[in-house]
Design an enzyme around this catalytic site. Structure first.
Site, PDB file in Angstrom:
ATOM      1  N   ARG A 160      49.344  46.498  44.178  1.00  0.00           N
ATOM      2  CA  ARG A 160      49.026  45.101  43.816  1.00  0.00           C
ATOM      3  C   ARG A 160      49.363  44.836  42.349  1.00  0.00           C
ATOM      4  NH1 ARG A 160      48.306  45.414  48.591  1.00  0.00           N
ATOM      5  NH2 ARG A 160      46.699  44.344  49.800  1.00  0.00           N
ATOM      6  N   SER A 234      41.508  39.454  49.597  1.00  0.00           N
ATOM      7  CA  SER A 234      40.715  40.494  48.921  1.00  0.00           C
ATOM      8  C   SER A 234      40.436  40.079  47.487  1.00  0.00           C
ATOM      9  CB  SER A 234      41.483  41.810  48.875  1.00  0.00           C
ATOM     10  OG  SER A 234      41.812  42.232  50.175  1.00  0.00           O
ATOM     11  N   GLU A 330      41.208  41.841  42.046  1.00  0.00           N
ATOM     12  CA  GLU A 330      42.615  41.667  42.398  1.00  0.00           C
ATOM     13  C   GLU A 330      43.052  40.242  42.078  1.00  0.00           C
ATOM     14  OE1 GLU A 330      44.934  40.740  46.256  1.00  0.00           O
ATOM     15  OE2 GLU A 330      44.031  42.716  46.544  1.00  0.00           O
TER      16      GLU A 330
END
Ligand code: EPU
Length: 334
Positions: A160, A234, A330
């Site tokens: 990510r 997320s 995130e």
């Protein structure tokens, strides 16, 4: 070019947070980039708005990337190279590839957001990361006032993560991404519930169409639809911990899920950690933790960015207190 002033960003972020942009423009043509560069205000780039949390009115110019178009660059017996403009909707591109029999991104079906955002956080799901199919990323450099191309290596992809979140943050406007897809599929069904879902669907012969459908079913069953409940997928990354720490954790919680990670570290699902701390299904005002996946924070209707942020702080502290693990967000804070 038509600049708008003081408009609400609520329709442009999947969390559905109501904050304003001082200036706003939807960009449809790369030929407008030069003129836009001369507009002397800080620039914030918006794709699908599916990985941001707005906590304040945005000063400067918000540029909504609306560059559309998919082009075959070249092909051979094995591969096809596609240049996809950054404002294309990611899921539409996945389905376009799947319907043409081009493999490599079928596991990434239904991830919200645009193609231009895919390399920025190296989106991933069900054992596949976007970086595996990205050949290059093309963009406009605001300071150098030129178009620039980044090879896969130069993007410095991580979990990510990429250079566009660090050294090049807000410096490059991604205009297109070139993908190399496969004419002969290598199937990836070993991760998560994909295999089980294929079985439940009664799939006899594996295909990229079947995998995309299985992924769509799984995501629909676990993740809230942003059109109904505001969210950004997320909220936290899955943390990696040293093996000794993992062994201690496993002694106390025999059923802790885990995946091997690089350098002998172990990846533990943040959703599991958050659930163990009792947050799953929690709601305070209009901010909450999704009842089917504790990794996803939600806005039921009128939560502010600060409501969501404060909830995420509480979660971070409780996970740290209980497990000695520091979660990392995130979602990008705006
Ligand atoms: N789990 C729990 N409780 C929860 C959520 C998960 O115990 O509330 C457990 C599950 O039972 C499972 C494990 O945690 O054993 C992993 O859960 P899941 O397969 O749902 O995946 P994840 O690790 O929570 C990651 C990605 C998702 C991606 C899925 C599928 C991150 C931060 N998230 O979630 O990506 O869709 O895997 O590959 O890596 C996103 O980034 O926005 C996103 C949705």
């Amino acid at each position: 070019m038509q600049l708008q002033q003081n408009i609400s960003l609520k329709p442009y972020n999947t969390f559905g947070i109501d904050e304003t942009a001082e200036y706003f423009i939807a960009l449809h043509n790369t030929s407008d980039l030069e003129e836009l560069t001369a507009f002397n205000k800080e620039k914030h780039i918006l794709g699908g708005g599916s990985n941001i949390l707005l906590t304040r009115a945005i000063q400067g110019l918000v540029v909504l990337n609306q560059l559309k178009g998919i082009q075959i660059e070249k092909e051979n017996a094995e591969h096809v190279w596609l240049k996809v403009n950054a404002g294309e909707v990611w899921h539409d591109f996945v389905m376009h590839a799947v319907s043409n029999g081009w493999a490599g991104i079928e596991n990434l079906a239904l991830i919200p957001g645009t193609v231009g955002a895919a390399p920025i956080q190296n989106i991933g799901a069900y054992g596949i990361d976007a970086k595996e199919t990205i050949e290059s990323v093309e963009g406009w450099h605001w300071l150098d006032k030129t178009f620039i191309r980044f090879s896969n290596d130069e993007c410095k992809f991580g979990y990510r993560d990429s250079i566009f979140k660090h050294g090049l943050k807000d410096k490059v406007f991604v205009t297109s991404v070139t993908f190399r897809l496969n004419k002969r599929a290598a199937y990836h069904t070993g991760y998560g519930a994909v295999e089980q879902e294929l079985e439940r669907m009664g799939v006899q012969e594996l295909s990229i169409q079947a995998i995309a459908q299985a992924v769509i079913h799984i995501r629909n069953s676990k993740l809230p639809d942003p059109k109904q409940i505001g969210n950004a997928g997320s909220f936290f990354k899955n943390p990696t911990i040293p093996i000794v720490q993992f062994e201690a954790l496993k002694k106390a919680y025999a059923d802790v899920p885990s995946y091997p990670a690089a350098d002998g570290m172990i990846k533990v699902p943040a959703g599991w950690l958050v659930e163990q701390c009792g947050w799953k299904g929690y709601r305070k005002g209009d901010a909450g933790v999704h009842a089917k996946q504790a990794l996803v924070l939600v806005n039921y209707s009128d939560a502010t960015g600060s409501d969501v942020w404060n909830l995420s702080e509480e979660i971070l502290h409780s996970v740290n207190n209980k497990f000695g693990i520091e979660l990392e967000r995130e979602v990008q804070l705006w």
